[in-house]
Scaffold this active site. Structure first.
Site, PDB file in Angstrom:
ATOM      1  N   LYS A 195       0.864  -1.184   0.000  1.00 37.60           N
ATOM      2  CA  LYS A 195       0.000   0.000   0.000  1.00 37.60           C
ATOM      3  C   LYS A 195       0.892   1.223   0.000  1.00 37.60           C
ATOM      4  O   LYS A 195       1.660   1.458   0.925  1.00 37.60           O
ATOM      5  CB  LYS A 195      -0.907  -0.012   1.231  1.00 37.60           C
ATOM      6  CG  LYS A 195      -1.772   1.243   1.305  1.00 37.60           C
ATOM      7  CD  LYS A 195      -2.800   1.160   2.407  1.00 37.60           C
ATOM      8  CE  LYS A 195      -3.603   2.448   2.471  1.00 37.60           C
ATOM      9  NZ  LYS A 195      -4.648   2.394   3.497  1.00 37.60           N
ATOM     10  N   LYS A 248      -2.054  -1.546  -3.899  1.00 38.95           N
ATOM     11  CA  LYS A 248      -2.946  -0.394  -3.857  1.00 38.95           C
ATOM     12  C   LYS A 248      -2.126   0.883  -3.932  1.00 38.95           C
ATOM     13  O   LYS A 248      -1.146   0.997  -3.181  1.00 38.95           O
ATOM     14  CB  LYS A 248      -3.710  -0.443  -2.529  1.00 38.95           C
ATOM     15  CG  LYS A 248      -4.638   0.712  -2.307  1.00 38.95           C
ATOM     16  CD  LYS A 248      -5.183   0.654  -0.917  1.00 38.95           C
ATOM     17  CE  LYS A 248      -5.932   1.932  -0.641  1.00 38.95           C
ATOM     18  NZ  LYS A 248      -6.360   2.040   0.718  1.00 38.95           N
ATOM     19  N   TYR A 313     -14.872   0.801  -7.231  1.00 37.26           N
ATOM     20  CA  TYR A 313     -16.143   1.515  -7.057  1.00 37.26           C
ATOM     21  C   TYR A 313     -17.013   1.368  -8.302  1.00 37.26           C
ATOM     22  O   TYR A 313     -18.185   1.706  -8.279  1.00 37.26           O
ATOM     23  CB  TYR A 313     -15.870   2.994  -6.750  1.00 37.26           C
ATOM     24  CG  TYR A 313     -15.048   3.164  -5.486  1.00 37.26           C
ATOM     25  CD1 TYR A 313     -15.654   3.106  -4.229  1.00 37.26           C
ATOM     26  CD2 TYR A 313     -13.665   3.331  -5.547  1.00 37.26           C
ATOM     27  CE1 TYR A 313     -14.899   3.217  -3.073  1.00 37.26           C
ATOM     28  CE2 TYR A 313     -12.900   3.450  -4.398  1.00 37.26           C
ATOM     29  CZ  TYR A 313     -13.522   3.388  -3.159  1.00 37.26           C
ATOM     30  OH  TYR A 313     -12.770   3.492  -2.023  1.00 37.26           O
TER      31      TYR A 313
HETATM   32  C1  PBG Z   1      -7.279   3.187   5.262  1.00 42.41           C
HETATM   33  C2  PBG Z   1      -7.695   3.110   3.853  1.00 42.41           C
HETATM   34  C3  PBG Z   1      -7.628   4.127   2.911  1.00 42.41           C
HETATM   35  C4  PBG Z   1      -8.144   3.606   1.734  1.00 42.41           C
HETATM   36  C5  PBG Z   1      -8.538   2.307   1.988  1.00 42.41           C
HETATM   37  N1  PBG Z   1      -8.232   2.011   3.310  1.00 42.41           N
HETATM   38  C6  PBG Z   1      -7.222   5.541   3.047  1.00 42.41           C
HETATM   39  C7  PBG Z   1      -5.834   5.907   3.327  1.00 42.41           C
HETATM   40  O1  PBG Z   1      -4.915   5.103   3.425  1.00 42.41           O
HETATM   41  O2  PBG Z   1      -5.672   7.117   3.491  1.00 42.41           O
HETATM   42  C8  PBG Z   1      -8.247   4.366   0.470  1.00 42.41           C
HETATM   43  C9  PBG Z   1      -9.119   3.768  -0.564  1.00 42.41           C
HETATM   44  C10 PBG Z   1      -9.434   4.673  -1.685  1.00 42.41           C
HETATM   45  O3  PBG Z   1      -8.802   5.722  -1.904  1.00 42.41           O
HETATM   46  O4  PBG Z   1     -10.368   4.326  -2.415  1.00 42.41           O
HETATM   47  N2  PBG Z   1      -8.283   2.724   6.124  1.00 42.41           N
END
Ligand code: PBG
Length: 325
Positions: A195, A248, A313
């Site tokens: 991530k 991600k 989405y």
């Molecule tokens: C953290 C989390 C995030 C997203 C999914 N889980 C936000 C972040 O890390 O700031 C982002 C998902 C998206 O942008 O669609 N709980």
């Protein structure tokens, strides 16, 4: 042997033949639909930066999820927006928290739908960070307890898979142990392994009101410049017991998707995040690109890169498109 003996266009003339030699096919069963769930009743709040996405109260969430299932989408992943936030994100690990109640309601009303939950405290903390904060630092080990509690309460509510997205070190192992200790050996973990600290999460933070109150997430999420490190993250998560690993965001990180696909054998998920969705939506709404076509092409590219499942989405829209095709 080349031209004129070889003519690659021969296989492109007939639509049926094109279908037969297509290397990658999308199916609604590839998709996981992310949903924002909030307190109250009868609420469907639009999210300014994510046209077409909403914050749902549980009663309406159930209807939305049932619609997705009816379109062939097998799974949803839930993000909670609580009524109250505090320093430790305690509303995220209450038995009757908004996600815990939503899981129960969904398993009850749409039993054949897979319900996944995001495990992270940022949507529940007043400072918006994914960990416990002390003196401006995000503490790793202290955060693990909160994550374990959260995962357990989701398990007790009947969730089908938990997905830690916090990027604390050791969280997959800690959650695995916490689940096993109370008998949830069979509950799978999908780790947000690679991530990245991406700017593409902005619309999500708008939706969840989870922008960090100070600083940024670069001390725990990955540097977008790093590719080898993604493999290390994935290998560690697998060692700790991850059943599925994730990259991600997706679109700007397809090289990472591909290299992880080649490096490991576990199922691989990719998250087409809020910013990816909103960019395609925005250009589509302006009439600058054909939204539906770019949507399908983006999803296809993620699958082609090697993802087994895609959090998107667009899940409902894309499933609808696939039924019409
Ligand atoms: C953290 C989390 C995030 C997203 C999914 N889980 C936000 C972040 O890390 O700031 C982002 C998902 C998206 O942008 O669609 N709980």
């Amino acid at each position: 042997m080349g031209f004129p003996r070889q003519r690659l266009r021969r296989l492109r003339h007939h639509e049926l033949l094109r279908d037969m030699v297509r290397e990658t096919n999308l199916s609604p069963t590839d998709f996981v639909y992310p949903l924002f769930v909030t307190y109250g009743k009868g609420r469907q709040e639009s999210i300014a930066s994510m046209p077409g996405q909403y914050r749902w109260s549980i009663d309406l969430l159930v209807k939305e999820a049932a619609e997705a299932k009816a379109l062939g989408v097998p799974a949803v992943i839930l993000f909670g927006i609580p009524e109250q936030k505090d320093e430790r994100g305690t509303s995220g690990y209450k038995k009757d928290g908004v996600v815990q109640r939503a899981v129960r309601a969904l398993k009850d009303a749409v039993p054949d739908l897979l319900v996944m939950t995001d495990v992270c405290i940022d949507e529940y903390t007043s400072h918006g960070h994914c960990g416990i904060v002390q003196d401006g630092k995000i503490l790793n080990d202290e955060t693990l307890d909160c994550l374990c509690l959260m995962a357990r309460t989701h398990a007790e509510a009947g969730v089908d898979l938990v997905a830690p997205s916090d990027m604390m070190d050791g969280r997959v192992g800690a959650i695995r142990d916490a689940l096993d200790q109370v008998g949830y050996h069979d509950l799978p973990i999908m780790a947000y392994s690679a991530k990245y600290a991406s700017s593409l999460y902005a619309p999500f933070r708008d939706a969840a009101d989870s922008s960090p109150a100070f600083g940024d997430r670069r001390s725990y999420q990955m540097d977008p410049a790093n590719a080898r490190e993604a493999i290390r993250e994935v290998e560690l998560d697998i060692e700790e017991g991850a059943d599925v690993v994730m990259v991600k965001p997706a679109m700007l990180f397809l090289d990472i998707v591909r290299s992880i696909r080649e490096a490991v054998t576990v199922p691989l998920a990719a998250y087409q995040v809020s910013g990816e969705y909103s960019m395609i939506k925005a250009a589509g709404l302006q009439g600058w690109v054909d939204e539906e076509k770019v949507m399908m092409e983006s999803l296809l590219s993620i699958k082609r890169a090697g993802a087994d499942m895609i959090l998107t989405y667009f899940a409902k829209d894309a499933a609808r498109q696939l039924h019409h095709a």
